[in-house]
Motif scaffolding. Structure first.
Motif, PDB file in Angstrom:
ATOM      1  N   LEU A  99     -10.638 -72.236 -52.523  1.00  0.00           N
ATOM      2  CA  LEU A  99     -11.299 -73.297 -51.555  1.00  0.00           C
ATOM      3  C   LEU A  99     -11.676 -74.513 -52.202  1.00  0.00           C
ATOM      4  O   LEU A  99     -11.501 -75.480 -51.818  1.00  0.00           O
ATOM      5  CB  LEU A  99     -12.514 -72.538 -50.658  1.00  0.00           C
ATOM      6  CG  LEU A  99     -13.085 -73.378 -49.708  1.00  0.00           C
ATOM      7  CD1 LEU A  99     -12.135 -73.490 -48.438  1.00  0.00           C
ATOM      8  CD2 LEU A  99     -14.391 -72.508 -49.054  1.00  0.00           C
ATOM      9  N   ALA A 100     -12.221 -74.200 -53.371  1.00  0.00           N
ATOM     10  CA  ALA A 100     -12.486 -75.480 -54.366  1.00  0.00           C
ATOM     11  C   ALA A 100     -11.291 -76.113 -54.849  1.00  0.00           C
ATOM     12  O   ALA A 100     -11.454 -77.231 -54.805  1.00  0.00           O
ATOM     13  CB  ALA A 100     -13.198 -74.877 -55.419  1.00  0.00           C
ATOM     14  N   ASP A 110     -12.413 -63.193 -46.366  1.00  0.00           N
ATOM     15  CA  ASP A 110     -13.034 -62.330 -47.284  1.00  0.00           C
ATOM     16  C   ASP A 110     -12.759 -60.825 -46.923  1.00  0.00           C
ATOM     17  O   ASP A 110     -13.004 -60.231 -46.030  1.00  0.00           O
ATOM     18  CB  ASP A 110     -14.352 -62.427 -47.527  1.00  0.00           C
ATOM     19  CG  ASP A 110     -15.098 -61.637 -48.759  1.00  0.00           C
ATOM     20  OD1 ASP A 110     -14.401 -61.004 -49.360  1.00  0.00           O
ATOM     21  OD2 ASP A 110     -16.225 -61.775 -48.864  1.00  0.00           O
ATOM     22  N   ARG A 149     -13.803 -62.370 -52.646  1.00  0.00           N
ATOM     23  CA  ARG A 149     -14.787 -63.507 -52.624  1.00  0.00           C
ATOM     24  C   ARG A 149     -14.770 -64.456 -53.738  1.00  0.00           C
ATOM     25  O   ARG A 149     -14.381 -65.671 -53.461  1.00  0.00           O
ATOM     26  CB  ARG A 149     -16.072 -62.924 -52.605  1.00  0.00           C
ATOM     27  CG  ARG A 149     -17.404 -63.930 -52.467  1.00  0.00           C
ATOM     28  CD  ARG A 149     -16.860 -64.731 -51.206  1.00  0.00           C
ATOM     29  NE  ARG A 149     -17.855 -65.935 -50.927  1.00  0.00           N
ATOM     30  CZ  ARG A 149     -19.083 -66.010 -50.071  1.00  0.00           C
ATOM     31  NH1 ARG A 149     -18.972 -64.607 -49.575  1.00  0.00           N
ATOM     32  NH2 ARG A 149     -19.760 -66.900 -50.001  1.00  0.00           N
ATOM     33  N   VAL A 150     -14.422 -63.898 -54.848  1.00  0.00           N
ATOM     34  CA  VAL A 150     -14.026 -64.993 -56.210  1.00  0.00           C
ATOM     35  C   VAL A 150     -12.799 -65.745 -56.138  1.00  0.00           C
ATOM     36  O   VAL A 150     -12.813 -66.906 -56.137  1.00  0.00           O
ATOM     37  CB  VAL A 150     -14.251 -64.165 -57.480  1.00  0.00           C
ATOM     38  CG1 VAL A 150     -13.818 -64.914 -58.826  1.00  0.00           C
ATOM     39  CG2 VAL A 150     -15.429 -63.218 -57.831  1.00  0.00           C
ATOM     40  N   THR A 151     -11.760 -65.108 -55.819  1.00  0.00           N
ATOM     41  CA  THR A 151     -10.398 -65.793 -55.460  1.00  0.00           C
ATOM     42  C   THR A 151     -10.649 -66.849 -54.462  1.00  0.00           C
ATOM     43  O   THR A 151     -10.331 -67.962 -54.440  1.00  0.00           O
ATOM     44  CB  THR A 151      -9.263 -64.727 -55.077  1.00  0.00           C
ATOM     45  OG1 THR A 151      -9.431 -63.763 -56.355  1.00  0.00           O
ATOM     46  CG2 THR A 151      -8.059 -65.578 -55.267  1.00  0.00           C
ATOM     47  N   LEU A 152     -11.255 -66.319 -53.302  1.00  0.00           N
ATOM     48  CA  LEU A 152     -11.594 -67.154 -52.021  1.00  0.00           C
ATOM     49  C   LEU A 152     -12.297 -68.625 -52.489  1.00  0.00           C
ATOM     50  O   LEU A 152     -11.834 -69.839 -52.009  1.00  0.00           O
ATOM     51  CB  LEU A 152     -12.099 -66.492 -50.880  1.00  0.00           C
ATOM     52  CG  LEU A 152     -12.405 -67.083 -49.695  1.00  0.00           C
ATOM     53  CD1 LEU A 152     -12.237 -65.983 -48.334  1.00  0.00           C
ATOM     54  CD2 LEU A 152     -13.479 -68.071 -49.438  1.00  0.00           C
ATOM     55  N   ASP A 153     -13.233 -68.233 -53.193  1.00  0.00           N
ATOM     56  CA  ASP A 153     -14.041 -69.573 -53.493  1.00  0.00           C
ATOM     57  C   ASP A 153     -13.359 -70.466 -54.397  1.00  0.00           C
ATOM     58  O   ASP A 153     -13.571 -71.591 -54.282  1.00  0.00           O
ATOM     59  CB  ASP A 153     -15.362 -69.021 -54.165  1.00  0.00           C
ATOM     60  CG  ASP A 153     -16.331 -68.441 -53.382  1.00  0.00           C
ATOM     61  OD1 ASP A 153     -16.155 -68.406 -52.071  1.00  0.00           O
ATOM     62  OD2 ASP A 153     -17.470 -67.645 -53.705  1.00  0.00           O
ATOM     63  N   ALA A 154     -12.712 -69.791 -55.184  1.00  0.00           N
ATOM     64  CA  ALA A 154     -11.979 -70.700 -56.369  1.00  0.00           C
ATOM     65  C   ALA A 154     -10.820 -71.583 -55.680  1.00  0.00           C
ATOM     66  O   ALA A 154     -10.558 -72.774 -55.743  1.00  0.00           O
ATOM     67  CB  ALA A 154     -11.133 -69.784 -57.446  1.00  0.00           C
ATOM     68  N   ASP A 188     -14.290 -78.384 -46.925  1.00  0.00           N
ATOM     69  CA  ASP A 188     -14.612 -79.196 -47.698  1.00  0.00           C
ATOM     70  C   ASP A 188     -14.388 -80.697 -46.660  1.00  0.00           C
ATOM     71  O   ASP A 188     -13.050 -80.942 -46.555  1.00  0.00           O
ATOM     72  CB  ASP A 188     -13.857 -79.778 -49.015  1.00  0.00           C
ATOM     73  CG  ASP A 188     -14.216 -81.049 -49.704  1.00  0.00           C
ATOM     74  OD1 ASP A 188     -14.915 -81.790 -49.101  1.00  0.00           O
ATOM     75  OD2 ASP A 188     -13.473 -81.115 -50.572  1.00  0.00           O
ATOM     76  N   ALA A 193     -12.402 -71.279 -44.879  1.00  0.00           N
ATOM     77  CA  ALA A 193     -12.697 -69.664 -45.002  1.00  0.00           C
ATOM     78  C   ALA A 193     -13.342 -69.612 -43.865  1.00  0.00           C
ATOM     79  O   ALA A 193     -14.363 -70.296 -43.253  1.00  0.00           O
ATOM     80  CB  ALA A 193     -13.818 -69.765 -46.340  1.00  0.00           C
ATOM     81  N   ARG A 205     -16.354 -72.372 -43.801  1.00  0.00           N
ATOM     82  CA  ARG A 205     -16.730 -73.003 -44.827  1.00  0.00           C
ATOM     83  C   ARG A 205     -15.375 -74.063 -45.174  1.00  0.00           C
ATOM     84  O   ARG A 205     -14.103 -73.393 -45.227  1.00  0.00           O
ATOM     85  CB  ARG A 205     -16.746 -72.054 -45.951  1.00  0.00           C
ATOM     86  CG  ARG A 205     -18.276 -71.607 -45.768  1.00  0.00           C
ATOM     87  CD  ARG A 205     -18.615 -70.815 -47.151  1.00  0.00           C
ATOM     88  NE  ARG A 205     -17.944 -69.741 -47.661  1.00  0.00           N
ATOM     89  CZ  ARG A 205     -17.374 -69.456 -48.813  1.00  0.00           C
ATOM     90  NH1 ARG A 205     -17.382 -70.473 -49.696  1.00  0.00           N
ATOM     91  NH2 ARG A 205     -16.411 -68.690 -49.165  1.00  0.00           N
TER      92      ARG A 205
END
Length: 361
Positions: free
Chosen positions: A103-104, A70, A96-101, A125, A111, A123
């Motif tokens: 990662l999903a 991040d 943070r928004v791009t990182l979460d997207a 999956d 992360a 973090r």
């Protein structure tokens, strides 16, 4: 005088007539050669498919673990410096928004957040194998950076055994799939077309036997079987360095029996079908499940073990398994007798039923 003239005009011995089966088979071959579309789908398309899949799944160096940090983390620079020099790790800084997207979506594998002096948060999956590997690689890099010493001496051996690449797995499957497609469409579709075009009614008033008529389609397909198999094996050898570990004769026997099995099924489908649309639907109903279930592009062992006996009884599965055993493992034909029995049953039983059910009209 007249009698003497008639005697001289008549042949000295009866003219040798060509077998109806041979004449019909030659006619089928000539008809096929006049169809550019059929030639493309039987000979060119499998090679193009092998090129596409071979390039997509070619042997490449292992991809680095994709790790995201991040950018708003106050310790992001320290974390990037710590991980940046680690082998097999690729670090990117994202909001943070791009990182979460990402990662999903799986665009990044892991992360990482850092809280001095020695707390790291991961973090990922756990259902993705790449993410689990990234976690291990990053953790090893972090532990070593913080002073961990490895107490065991490890030696690595990374040789790739012959026949273990994906293209080695794929090529026998493509050969089997092509034999299935050409056998089903090249025979069943052609019979139904002739019935729809009222050509079979003309044959019905001739002394032609239905067995000769149906066998001519099967034999004409087997004529092209040699070209199909040689083209694919030769292409794999030239472009992807695929080597047949076993006997070429064993491969030929398996392809011959496999071709017979699919043409037997095709003749049964076409024995009474009057509509091209219905025939197409039935052939797709036969082929599509086997494309998915028979291990052409990936191993059928991914399916539950309880259904393996059912999958192994399918003709495409038997041909895939036997071709891979001979081509990639160097197995002999005697070890493939169970698979040959499955293929022979799928060729003989449907053809025998088709002879009983077949009608000219």
């Amino acid at each position: 005088m007249a009698e003497s003239r008639r005697s001289s005009d008549s042949p000295s011995r009866p003219e040798r007539q060509r077998s109806p089966l041979v004449a019909l088979t030659i006619a089928r071959v000539l008809v096929f050669l006049r169809e550019p579309g059929a030639i493309f789908w039987v000979f060119v398309f499998p090679v193009l498919l092998a090129i596409g899949l071979g390039v997509a799944f070619r042997e490449q160096p292992p991809e680095p673990a994709r790790v995201a940090v991040d950018v708003a983390d106050p310790h992001a620079a320290e974390l990037v410096e710590l991980l940046g020099g680690a082998a097999g790790v690729q670090v990117v800084q994202l909001d943070r928004v791009t990182l979460d997207a990402q990662l999903a979506k799986g665009t990044v594998d892991l992360a990482v957040a850092f809280t001095p002096p020695d707390r790291f948060d991961y973090r990922f999956d756990p259902s993705r194998s790449e993410a689990r590997v990234a976690r291990l690689v990053v953790d090893a890099a972090v532990q070593r950076a913080l002073g961990r010493e490895d107490v065991a001496t490890i030696s690595e051996h990374t040789e790739i055994p012959p026949g273990s690449r994906y293209i080695d797995f794929l090529l026998p499957g493509l050969i089997a799939m092509n034999l299935m497609g050409s056998g089903l469409w090249g025979v069943g579709y052609a019979v139904v077309q002739e019935r729809k075009g009222k050509l079979l009614r003309r044959f019905a008033v001739t002394p032609m036997r239905r067995s000769d008529f149906l066998l001519s389609f099967i034999l004409s397909r087997l004529v092209f079987l040699v070209i199909e198999v040689v083209a694919l094996v030769g292409f794999g050898a030239l472009v992807f360095d695929v080597t047949v570990q076993g006997s070429a004769l064993d491969v030929a026997v398996l392809c011959f029996v496999g071709g017979l099995s699919f043409t037997g099924v095709s003749v049964l489908i076409a024995s009474r079908t009057e509509s091209v649309e219905v025939a197409s639907g039935l052939m797709n109903l036969v082929m599509l499940p086997m494309w998915i279930l028979s291990g052409t592009f990936f191993s059928y062992e991914r399916f539950p073990e309880a259904v393996h006996p059912v999958l192994q009884a399918l003709p495409l599965t038997a041909l895939n398994d036997s071709l891979r055993a001979v081509m990639n493992e160097g197995a002999g034909l005697a070890s493939q007798l169970p698979e040959l029995a499955v293929l022979a049953a799928w060729g003989v039983i449907p053809f025998a039923i088709a002879l009983k059910l077949f009608r000219w009209r």
